[in-house]
Motif scaffolding. Structure first.
Motif, PDB file in Angstrom:
ATOM      1  N   LEU A  82       0.830  -1.210   0.000  1.00 23.42           N
ATOM      2  CA  LEU A  82       0.000   0.000   0.000  1.00 23.42           C
ATOM      3  C   LEU A  82       0.860   1.255   0.000  1.00 23.42           C
ATOM      4  N   LEU A  83       1.966   1.215   0.732  1.00 26.32           N
ATOM      5  CA  LEU A  83       2.864   2.370   0.785  1.00 26.32           C
ATOM      6  C   LEU A  83       3.568   2.578  -0.559  1.00 26.32           C
ATOM      7  N   LEU A  84       3.970   1.498  -1.212  1.00 29.19           N
ATOM      8  CA  LEU A  84       4.588   1.603  -2.542  1.00 29.19           C
ATOM      9  C   LEU A  84       3.606   2.213  -3.544  1.00 29.19           C
ATOM     10  N   ARG A  85       2.340   1.816  -3.428  1.00 25.18           N
ATOM     11  CA  ARG A  85       1.306   2.366  -4.310  1.00 25.18           C
ATOM     12  C   ARG A  85       1.118   3.860  -4.051  1.00 25.18           C
ATOM     13  N   GLU A  86       1.160   4.253  -2.777  1.00 18.15           N
ATOM     14  CA  GLU A  86       1.010   5.671  -2.421  1.00 18.15           C
ATOM     15  C   GLU A  86       2.160   6.509  -2.984  1.00 18.15           C
ATOM     16  N   MET A  87       3.361   5.945  -3.005  1.00 20.99           N
ATOM     17  CA  MET A  87       4.528   6.692  -3.479  1.00 20.99           C
ATOM     18  C   MET A  87       4.467   6.976  -4.978  1.00 20.99           C
ATOM     19  N   LYS A  88       3.689   6.205  -5.715  1.00 19.64           N
ATOM     20  CA  LYS A  88       3.542   6.462  -7.151  1.00 19.64           C
ATOM     21  C   LYS A  88       2.790   7.760  -7.398  1.00 19.64           C
ATOM     22  N   HIS A  89       1.787   8.039  -6.542  1.00 15.47           N
ATOM     23  CA  HIS A  89       0.989   9.272  -6.664  1.00 15.47           C
ATOM     24  C   HIS A  89       0.828   9.865  -5.263  1.00 15.47           C
ATOM     25  N   PRO A  90       1.875  10.458  -4.707  1.00 14.81           N
ATOM     26  CA  PRO A  90       1.841  10.934  -3.315  1.00 14.81           C
ATOM     27  C   PRO A  90       0.824  12.059  -3.099  1.00 14.81           C
ATOM     28  N   LYS A  91       0.082  11.942  -2.012  1.00 15.08           N
ATOM     29  CA  LYS A  91      -0.941  12.950  -1.697  1.00 15.08           C
ATOM     30  C   LYS A  91      -0.406  14.032  -0.764  1.00 15.08           C
ATOM     31  N   PHE A  92       0.746  13.780  -0.143  1.00 13.08           N
ATOM     32  CA  PHE A  92       1.283  14.723   0.834  1.00 13.08           C
ATOM     33  C   PHE A  92       2.652  15.235   0.375  1.00 13.08           C
ATOM     34  N   GLY A  93       3.052  16.354   0.965  1.00 14.29           N
ATOM     35  CA  GLY A  93       4.304  16.974   0.559  1.00 14.29           C
ATOM     36  C   GLY A  93       5.531  16.239   1.043  1.00 14.29           C
ATOM     37  N   GLN A  94       5.461  15.706   2.257  1.00  9.88           N
ATOM     38  CA  GLN A  94       6.585  14.979   2.850  1.00  9.88           C
ATOM     39  C   GLN A  94       6.070  13.705   3.520  1.00  9.88           C
ATOM     40  N   TYR A  95       6.933  12.709   3.549  1.00 13.79           N
ATOM     41  CA  TYR A  95       6.603  11.448   4.240  1.00 13.79           C
ATOM     42  C   TYR A  95       7.737  11.109   5.215  1.00 13.79           C
ATOM     43  N   HIS A  96       7.390  10.994   6.464  1.00 11.88           N
ATOM     44  CA  HIS A  96       8.323  10.558   7.505  1.00 11.88           C
ATOM     45  C   HIS A  96       7.829   9.189   7.964  1.00 11.88           C
ATOM     46  N   ILE A  97       8.545   8.150   7.576  1.00 13.43           N
ATOM     47  CA  ILE A  97       8.037   6.781   7.722  1.00 13.43           C
ATOM     48  C   ILE A  97       8.674   6.099   8.930  1.00 13.43           C
ATOM     49  N   TYR A  98       7.821   5.569   9.789  1.00 10.38           N
ATOM     50  CA  TYR A  98       8.271   4.857  10.990  1.00 10.38           C
ATOM     51  C   TYR A  98       7.587   3.489  11.026  1.00 10.38           C
ATOM     52  N   PHE A  99       8.381   2.448  11.022  1.00  9.10           N
ATOM     53  CA  PHE A  99       7.841   1.095  11.116  1.00  9.10           C
ATOM     54  C   PHE A  99       7.861   0.648  12.574  1.00  9.10           C
ATOM     55  N   SER A 100       6.825  -0.074  12.978  1.00 12.45           N
ATOM     56  CA  SER A 100       6.676  -0.459  14.380  1.00 12.45           C
ATOM     57  C   SER A 100       7.534  -1.653  14.765  1.00 12.45           C
ATOM     58  N   ASN A 101       8.256  -2.193  13.788  1.00  6.13           N
ATOM     59  CA  ASN A 101       9.116  -3.337  14.070  1.00  6.13           C
ATOM     60  C   ASN A 101      10.224  -3.394  13.015  1.00  6.13           C
ATOM     61  N   ILE A 102      10.987  -4.462  13.033  1.00  4.53           N
ATOM     62  CA  ILE A 102      12.127  -4.601  12.135  1.00  4.53           C
ATOM     63  C   ILE A 102      11.647  -4.779  10.689  1.00  4.53           C
ATOM     64  N   ILE A 103      12.224  -4.001   9.771  1.00  5.17           N
ATOM     65  CA  ILE A 103      11.877  -4.107   8.358  1.00  5.17           C
ATOM     66  C   ILE A 103      13.093  -4.606   7.585  1.00  5.17           C
ATOM     67  N   SER A 104      12.846  -5.383   6.558  1.00  8.79           N
ATOM     68  CA  SER A 104      13.949  -5.969   5.786  1.00  8.79           C
ATOM     69  C   SER A 104      14.618  -4.917   4.896  1.00  8.79           C
ATOM     70  N   ASN A 105      15.886  -5.126   4.606  1.00  6.36           N
ATOM     71  CA  ASN A 105      16.622  -4.212   3.720  1.00  6.36           C
ATOM     72  C   ASN A 105      16.024  -4.180   2.319  1.00  6.36           C
TER      73      ASN A 105
END
Length: 561
Positions: A82-105
């Motif tokens: 869903l986040l990758l889809r949002e990045m194709k047509h971003p609705k906001f000026g800036q995105y500060h992304i915080y994951f609640s757990n460990i994310i893969s490289n």
């Protein structure tokens, strides 16, 4: 070891690092609950967060390029897509992304590649992947149950979610614990192995906690337990405020739905009970029902005194004082109205459904071994028109656990009475399902588990029932005695093994920090004992976590899967 402060610390950092300006908070279903348990919407508005959106519903929103977007989501495949889809047509000026757990490289690389408009300002891991119910209690909201199949093996999703939740708790508290588990539970062993594997795999993340552990006099302990070892506690009616609210009205993420209460006003159809935002609740959540009645009377008297003072608005100075005090007055008014409503409804249910007599019979079956006395009381209550079917069912379940194998057992007769009272055959199957649930953990052992438990209760009666003042609170969860054993260095490796021989060969240790995780759900009764033990055991800090928090209805769902 303060779970709520740990969660708030992460949320504050998210907001502060985003800088000054209007912000949108973009969450998923689970992180919405995580944040709402720590902060109210009003408090988030004070932090310049003016819009709250769910990532799975974002497609219907209009572009708002003037807003900064704080993204706080779990790093699961659905959210990443869903986040990758949002990045194709971003609705906001800036995105500060915080994951609640460990994310893969690899997922971080995909995000970087998708950010063609260069809207992403930063990506971080903030380890708040659990519901902080209180400073010493967390759960993972696994509502579909952990157990699957006749052999009671792990549901794969529940196992993965449990590993992730525990890892998040450990990282947020900066703890690198030794792991022990209930030896008779294969599910406990699998979860222990899963957590241990993840800790080893992410060793760099645990390095700071590891250094702290090395310098400590005693290392933290993570002890993994299984609800099947104690099915008695979730069956009992409770008499402390928080536990009663959950048992009779159901608390869901600190919210209680009162829409079915007759005569309730529109604004009171859903109320929030949070120790973080309600001083009366914080002081009284572990108090018994009798004490609550006295304390609510004092609260009302204080409010009445405040009301009289508010009426004396005669001068400009009085008006100024009134306006300054009005927010506090309004808050106190809401607190009084809420708790008077809750106490009134609890009192009505206790009286209407004869819960005091039901509870007395439950306590005697849980803590004593007088079969003839229990038979008489259960038979009488099954015939009592005031008793609800759900309480009739729980009485027979308790009887089945305690006396189902007694030579003079009347279990079949009680089932016949339940059927006459309108309890379906499907519900009646729950009785045997509960016994199977209890015995499934020990299916390869020849010893009679129920007989073993009876011996434990005999010892408890001799030791603990002398001078019991309240017949409704005789029962103490086995978890409480287990923690006392840990504090004295008496936790047997034969019953609660470790994953490594190295630890087993060391001297008996008395950990200062104890994290308990209970597969298959915990209860507010156990949480109240954790609070008591934290206050009564000097130098010991205890946290209780679980897959969910049960009342009787949810416990039925757990073992009926």
């Amino acid at each position: 070891m303060h779970l709520t402060e740990a969660t708030k610390h992460y949320i504050n950092h998210m907001v502060e690092e985003t800088g000054v300006g209007m912000k949108c908070l973009l969450m998923d279903k689970e992180t919405t609950s995580i944040i709402s348990m720590a902060y109210s919407q009003t408090e988030m508005l004070e932090k310049e967060v003016y819009l709250f959106e769910r990532i799975d519903r974002l497609s219907s929103c209009d572009p708002m390029r003037y807003l900064k977007c704080i993204v706080f989501i779990r790093p699961i495949r659905e959210n990443i897509d869903l986040l990758l889809r949002e990045m194709k047509h971003p609705k906001f000026g800036q995105y500060h992304i915080y994951f609640s757990n460990i994310i893969s490289n690899s997922d971080i690389m995909k995000l970087a590649e998708s950010d063609e408009k260069e809207c992403i300002r930063d990506v971080q891991e903030f380890y708040a992947d659990y519901i902080s119910v209180s400073p010493t209690l967390f759960n993972l909201n696994i509502s579909d149950g952990c157990y699957r199949g006749g052999n009671r093996s792990w549901d794969p999703f529940a196992l993965q979610r449990s590993v992730e939740g525990i890892i998040s708790v450990l990282l947020s508290l900066q703890k690198y614990p030794k792991i022990r588990y209930l030896g008779t539970s294969d599910m406990c062993r699998k979860l222990a192995e899963g957590v241990n594997h993840k800790m080893n795999k992410e060793h760099s993340l645990f390095s700071e906690a590891s250094q702290q552990w090395t310098n400590d006099a005693s290392s933290p302990l993570l002890l993994i337990l299984d609800r099947r070892s104690d099915p008695f506690t979730p069956l009992l009616n409770q008499w402390t405020y928080q536990a009663m609210l959950h048992e009779l009205l159901t608390i869901n993420n600190n919210r209680i739905n009162l829409s079915n209460v007759q005569g309730v006003s529109k604004e009171m159809r859903e109320v929030i009970v949070s120790a973080e935002h309600d001083d009366f609740y914080a002081k009284n959540m572990f108090k018994n029902f009798g004490e609550i009645g006295v304390n609510i009377k004092v609260l009302m008297e204080d409010f009445q005194a405040q009301t009289k003072n508010q009426k004396k608005v005669e001068t400009i100075s009085d008006m100024k004082d009134f306006l300054e005090q009005y927010p506090q007055f309004k808050k106190m008014s809401g607190t009084v109205s809420k708790h008077v409503l809750l106490i009134s409804e609890l009192s009505r249910l206790v009286s209407t459904h004869n819960l005091m007599d039901v509870s007395e019979a439950e306590q005697e079956m849980a803590c004593q071994l007088e079969h003839s006395r229990s038979v008489k009381k259960v038979r009488q209550l099954l015939s009592d028109s005031r008793v609800r079917n759900i309480d009739r069912l729980r009485l027979v379940m308790l009887y089945a656990l305690r006396f189902g194998k007694h030579s003079s057992s009347e279990l079949q007769e009680f089932k016949r009475i339940l059927r006459q009272k309108g309890i379906s055959d499907e519900q009646l199957k729950s009785i045997q399902n509960l016994v199977n649930f209890y015995e499934s953990m020990n299916q390869n052992q020849t010893a009679d588990l129920l007989a073993t438990v009876n011996e434990v209760f005999k010892k408890k009666i001799i030791k603990g029932l002398k001078g019991v003042e309240n017949i409704y609170t005789q029962h103490e969860p086995p978890l409480a005695e287990l923690i006392r054993d840990i504090s004295k260095g008496r936790l047997k490796y034969s019953s609660y093994p470790s994953l490594t021989e190295e630890i087993q060969s060391q001297n008996i240790e008395k950990p200062n920090d104890i994290i308990i995780f209970q597969i298959g759900g915990t209860t507010y009764e156990e949480a109240s004992h954790i609070d008591m033990l934290n206050r009564s055991l000097p130098g010991i800090r205890i946290i209780l976590g679980s897959t969910c928090i049960h009342n009787f209805a949810s416990f039925l769902d757990e073992f009926d899967h």
